[in-house]
Enzyme design. Structure first.
Site, PDB file in Angstrom:
ATOM      1  CB  SER A  62     -15.418  60.253   5.520  1.00  0.00           C
ATOM      2  OG  SER A  62     -15.668  59.525   6.699  1.00  0.00           O
ATOM      3  CG  HIS A 119     -12.816  61.645   2.515  1.00  0.00           C
ATOM      4  ND1 HIS A 119     -13.445  61.092   1.417  1.00  0.00           N
ATOM      5  CD2 HIS A 119     -12.846  60.699   3.484  1.00  0.00           C
ATOM      6  CE1 HIS A 119     -13.855  59.867   1.717  1.00  0.00           C
ATOM      7  NE2 HIS A 119     -13.503  59.596   2.966  1.00  0.00           N
ATOM      8  CE  LYS A 163     -10.796  57.758   1.719  1.00  0.00           C
ATOM      9  NZ  LYS A 163     -11.540  56.504   1.561  1.00  0.00           N
TER      10      LYS A 163
END
Ligand SMILES: Cc1ncc(COP(=O)(O)O)c(C=O)c1O
Length: 397
Positions: free
Chosen positions: A184, A212, A243
């Protein structure tokens, strides 16, 4: 009030302020989108959100959350095994499993909760966990909780170091190898093909946190595992609904039926903490449907990443390489990174500076994150601000 304790806290806070590393919260008053209104800075372009596909303010996702509230009310006021499980939890868990190509999955209120609920549950006396040194804090803390396991850290992305730790762990059972899918703070990918091969060679269980990668990597957004053509080859996958899938919260563990059943029986956040809110379950399902129905979102994200990277390179910046939507520019000093993000904010660009202890000392960075919904004029405005601030700070000529 214990004044000595308060004084101690205040002294630490004052030291952060003096060092220029104090974090100021920014208050946003509109939905998360490429442009938001911020109390402190007015209308700003966001290059700092994990909203990679722009699903946070997608009408279908919002509507599904509202319908969830009408259908299920505010919540169950209970943990899952008492009376905290709605049918929508089962539907979402089956959907996540089908999405990732695993037999089953289990949701948590966050991926933080999933990671801290996983390792201690499955790794007791005689087991071993081997973790990449740049893994996310939730993995680090989750592994720490597995205090009876033998724990080792391998050098970031270094397969010789991983193999050495695997040799040291022989005789332990199970042996887990855990890595982020997308790192990340780097935007780089784990070397999953090599990791899978080493796990097979040494009889280890592979664990990938693809928080991610989901919605970003792979042809259809199924993540880093799809990117490498390894669907079905990773033993345990953890991830977030908060996310690219646009949610406010939510995380999961995906894997075999026996793993998921074990977590239902024994994972402490499952046993002692409330379920994922039903509204989030509903909006996450809608986000997964939206992603499957709109593959062009992935194309747009990729072309935005290429556009922004090319623009930064033209200006003379040298961001870390990587195929993900995370584009970090290393600036070295934490206070400098924070100063740079403050100057960018003054020019209407919201991007965060990260320093120690989030990243190793001396490698502070401005982390830009791209979204499929950003337009070229918005990215051009951001690039012009980067150029002006880069010149002002003397890092661009
Ligand atoms: C790799 C990784 N794992 C887990 C998390 C935590 O996710 P959540 O916000 O769902 O707790 C993050 C969030 O920053 C992350 O980057």
């Amino acid at each position: 009030m214990n004044t000595a304790f308060e004084t101690r806290l205040q002294t630490d806070l004052d030291a952060l302020k003096a060092a220029g590393t104090y974090k100021h919260l920014r208050h946003i008053t509109t939905p998360m989108a490429p442009e938001v209104h911020m109390e402190e800075a007015g209308d700003v372009i966001v290059l700092s959100s994990n909203n990679y596909l722009g699903l946070s303010d997608q009408a279908e996702v919002i509507e599904a959350g509202k319908r969830g509230l009408d259908t299920y009310g505010a919540g169950t006021a209970s943990v899952r095994f008492i009376c905290g499980t709605f049918d929508i939890h089962r539907t979402l868990e089956e959907r996540i499993a089908a999405f990732l190509g695993t037999p089953a999955s289990l949701t948590y209120v966050s991926c933080w909760s999933a990671n801290t609920g996983l390792f201690a549950t499955i790794c007791g006396e005689g087991s071993a966990i081997i973790s990449d040194e740049l893994n996310h804090a939730s993995i680090i803390d989750g592994v720490r909780l597995a205090s009876k396991a033998k724990r080792a850290v391998y050098k970031h992305g270094d397969m010789a170091s991983l193999e050495e730790k695997l040799k040291d762990a022989q005789g332990c059972a199970p042996i887990l190898v855990v890595t982020d899918g997308v790192f990340s703070m780097e935007g780089s990918l784990a070397k999953l093909p090599e990791i899978v091969a080493l796990c097979k060679k040494y009889g280890a269980v592979s664990v990938v946190d693809d928080s991610h990668g989901t919605g970003v990597m792979g042809k259809t957004g199924r993540g880093t595992i799809e990117h490498f053509g390894l669907t079905g080859e990773i033993d345990i996958i953890t991830g977030t609904l908060g996310k690219a899938l646009g949610g406010a919260a939510g995380g999961f563990v995906a894997g075999s039926h026996a793993l998921i059943d074990t977590l239902i029986q024994k994972s402490r956040p499952q046993l002692f903490s409330n379920a994922l809110p039903a509204t989030v379950a509903c909006s996450s399902l809608a986000a997964l449907d939206y992603l499957d129905a709109h593959p062009e979102l992935m194309d747009r994200l990729r072309s935005n990443i290429a556009y922004f990277r090319a623009g930064l390179a033209r200006l003379g910046f040298k961001p870390l390489e990587g195929p993900s939507a995370i584009v970090p520019i290393i600036v070295g000093d934490t206070a400098f990174a924070i100063q740079m993000s403050d100057l960018l904010l003054k020019r209407g660009i919201f991007v965060t500076g990260f320093g120690f202890p989030v990243v190793p000392e001396g490698t502070a960075r401005i982390r830009t994150q791209l979204s499929a919904k950003l337009t070229e004029p918005e990215m051009d405005k951001a690039l012009a601000a980067f150029q002006a601030v880069g010149r002002e700070l003397g890092i661009l000529s």
